[in-house]
Design an enzyme around this catalytic site. Structure first.
Site, PDB file in Angstrom:
ATOM      1  CE  LYS A 150      44.419  39.581  46.054  1.00 46.45           C
ATOM      2  NZ  LYS A 150      43.887  38.471  45.231  1.00 46.45           N
ATOM      3  CG  PHE A 171      38.300  41.505  55.029  1.00 43.15           C
ATOM      4  CD1 PHE A 171      38.679  40.541  55.942  1.00 43.15           C
ATOM      5  CD2 PHE A 171      39.261  42.028  54.174  1.00 43.15           C
ATOM      6  CE1 PHE A 171      39.983  40.094  56.010  1.00 43.15           C
ATOM      7  CE2 PHE A 171      40.569  41.589  54.227  1.00 43.15           C
ATOM      8  CZ  PHE A 171      40.933  40.611  55.157  1.00 43.15           C
ATOM      9  CG  ASP A 228      45.526  30.182  40.515  1.00 42.79           C
ATOM     10  OD1 ASP A 228      45.934  29.023  40.667  1.00 42.79           O
ATOM     11  OD2 ASP A 228      45.700  31.085  41.361  1.00 42.79           O
ATOM     12  CG  ASP A 247      43.054  34.868  44.802  1.00 47.78           C
ATOM     13  OD1 ASP A 247      43.458  35.934  44.306  1.00 47.78           O
ATOM     14  OD2 ASP A 247      43.819  33.957  45.168  1.00 47.78           O
TER      15      ASP A 247
END
Length: 520
Positions: free
Chosen positions: A217, A323, A390, A410
């Protein structure tokens, strides 16, 4: 003979010129520095970094961390992890990948397929062939996957995690692409309510030389920039430094539900553009008027160069999140958060208008028993501390059933506002008045001066290459929000009693209640 003498003379003149240049440019500045130091009272300290500079901030953070050390020489972070709440031996727990044999066979097949495709790709383009990829059993990413258990993503003292962070920082990339696992997840859940801003956010999957993968990111805004007041939570920027800080906080809270994250400077030309085989990704790269290399997201909406991220001219800050195992090996389920927000510009969800909403949630399995509700409250406390509004869904490994831990994935929309505490994030705790005993004990510990949360976070973040990861106001906001959480629990205890509010980690048996009275 005259020609020989002339050549010798020229040689002597050239040597004299070189000696003069060396004296003027190298020796004389050192002499002047010594003389200036003598005039200043013999101080030969290096010049201070300019106030507000990256170097100055890093020095200030290092000084603060040093000041937080104990007289015995152990820092607050070291003493925290040596505390009985953190240092107790961990009981053996069921592994996500079992004995790991199936995982190894799967990874070997993936490596073999990668070698075949890579060889064909290079042959089609008449490129020089390279050596075949080999799967190393000691690879840190593989050891991380094999270490995931029913209790957490990694053990407290796992050397594989520190090695994984170092490898993600140093290993060069061999490919860049969009995420396949993410597409599979999106196909497995109904995400129609989620507003996805068009092209503002950008993330890529990078594969490293050891065949490990990480989600990249890029930096979208400076650390000192707060989220504008007029921004809704679902159109806010995603911050790379928030991902890094969330991993460190998650480890300090001993949740260990955030995959390892590290900050890194990426050469977007050499480490993304030149290694990607995806023609769509190649097509979104361009050179800006300032001669910086930039790229933007490709999507069906308003993806434009105005939303691009740019290097300087090639280097770009970003976060790298390790990951998790492939969905083929370790299926995950994505579940709507009971306290999901309204992802529209107007309107509210039931929990926002009904203070007794938790009683409704408790009627529905799996929140009516087991540890799921307690895990939701853990997640709410974590999100409140980082300021993340969020959390529309949460994910779990299906192998561990309904009592498995929740993945805190996230977290890029955290740490947007240090000057505002969004109390609504704590709605699960406020409305249910429940908290794990172990969670509460650690929160109390982190509120003590000897283990102050801001101090241990500051010290932990110093280990990241992109330090300072958080500004000082964000670090101090953690202490303020921690006090709010503890006061909320105290209020619940005063109302309902400690035996009702503070729960053991064993499965819950919800007390009887009715939907017209406050939750207890």
């Amino acid at each position: 003979m005259p020609g020989l003498r002339r050549a010798r003379l020229l040689t002597l003149l050239l040597l004299g010129a070189l000696l003069s240049a060396d004296l003027y440019f190298h020796l004389w500045p050192r002499v002047r520095q010594r003389l200036a130091a003598g005039e200043a009272g013999g101080c030969s300290c290096p010049a201070e970094a300019a106030p507000g500079s990256r170097e100055s901030a890093a020095k200030d953070a290092a000084a603060a961390a040093a000041a937080a050390s104990s007289p015995a020489g152990r820092s607050k972070l070291q003493r925290l992890f040596a505390h009985p709440l953190y240092g107790a031996p961990e009981r053996p727990a069921e592994k996500l990948l079992g004995g790991g044999q199936e995982a190894l066979r799967y990874c070997r097949r993936k490596v073999a397929r990668w070698n075949r495709r890579h060889k064909m790709y290079r042959e089609e383009r008449n490129l020089t062939s390279v050596s075949l990829m080999q799967l190393r059993l000691e690879a840190s990413w593989l050891q991380f996957h094999l270490g995931i258990s029913r209790e957490a993503l990694y053990p407290r003292s796992s050397p594989a995690i520190d090695q994984l962070l170092q490898d993600m920082l140093e290993f060069h990339t061999i490919s860049a692409d969009y995420s396949q696992d993410e597409k599979a997840l999106l196909g497995a859940c109904d995400c129609s309510q989620i507003v996805k801003p068009s092209g503002v956010h950008l993330k890529l999957v990078l594969r490293f030389q050891d065949f490990g993968k990480a989600m990249f990111k890029p930096m979208r805004q400076k650390r000192e920039e707060e989220t504008p007041e007029d921004f809704f939570y679902f159109v806010d920027f995603q911050r790379h430094n928030a991902e890094i800080a969330a991993f460190h906080l998650d480890r300090i809270l001993d949740f260990r539900r955030v995959p390892p994250v590290v900050g890194r400077l990426i050469n977007i030309t050499k480490e993304i553009l030149e290694v990607t085989k995806n023609e769509i990704l190649q097509s979104v790269f361009f050179v800006s008027p300032a001669s910086n290399v930039c790229f933007f997201a490709k999507c069906p909406y308003m993806c434009k160069t105005e939303y691009a991220v740019c290097g300087n001219p090639h280097l770009l800050e970003g976060s790298l999140s390790a990951f998790l195992p492939s969905l083929n090996l370790a299926p995950r389920i994505s579940i709507p958060n009971p306290w999901i927000r309204s992802y529209t510009f107007a309107g509210k969800e039931e929990w926002e208008v009904n203070p007794l909403y938790c009683n409704t949630v408790k009627e529905v399995y799996p929140y009516s028993s087991g540890s799921r509700l307690l895990n939701i409250i853990d997640m709410a406390i974590f999100d409140f501390l980082i300021g993340n509004m969020d959390r529309h869904h949460y994910e779990m490994f299906t192998k561990f059933g309904d009592d498995g831990f929740l993945l805190h994935l996230d977290n890029a929309r955290g740490f947007g506002k240090h000057s505002h505490d969004e109390i609504s994030i704590l709605a699960p705790l406020i409305q249910c008045c429940l908290i794990k005993k172990t969670t509460l004990l650690r929160l109390h510990l982190l509120a003590q001066p000897d283990y102050r949360l801001s101090d241990v976070m500051r010290e932990s973040l110093l280990g990241d290459r992109l330090t300072p990861v958080l500004t000082e106001p964000h670090l101090l906001a953690l202490d303020r929000r921690l006090q709010i959480v503890l006061k909320t629990v105290e209020k619940c205890i005063e109302t309902s009693g400690e035996d009702i509010v503070v729960a053991d980690t064993k499965p819950l048996e919800m007390p009887a209640f009715d939907r017209t009275s406050p939750s207890s």
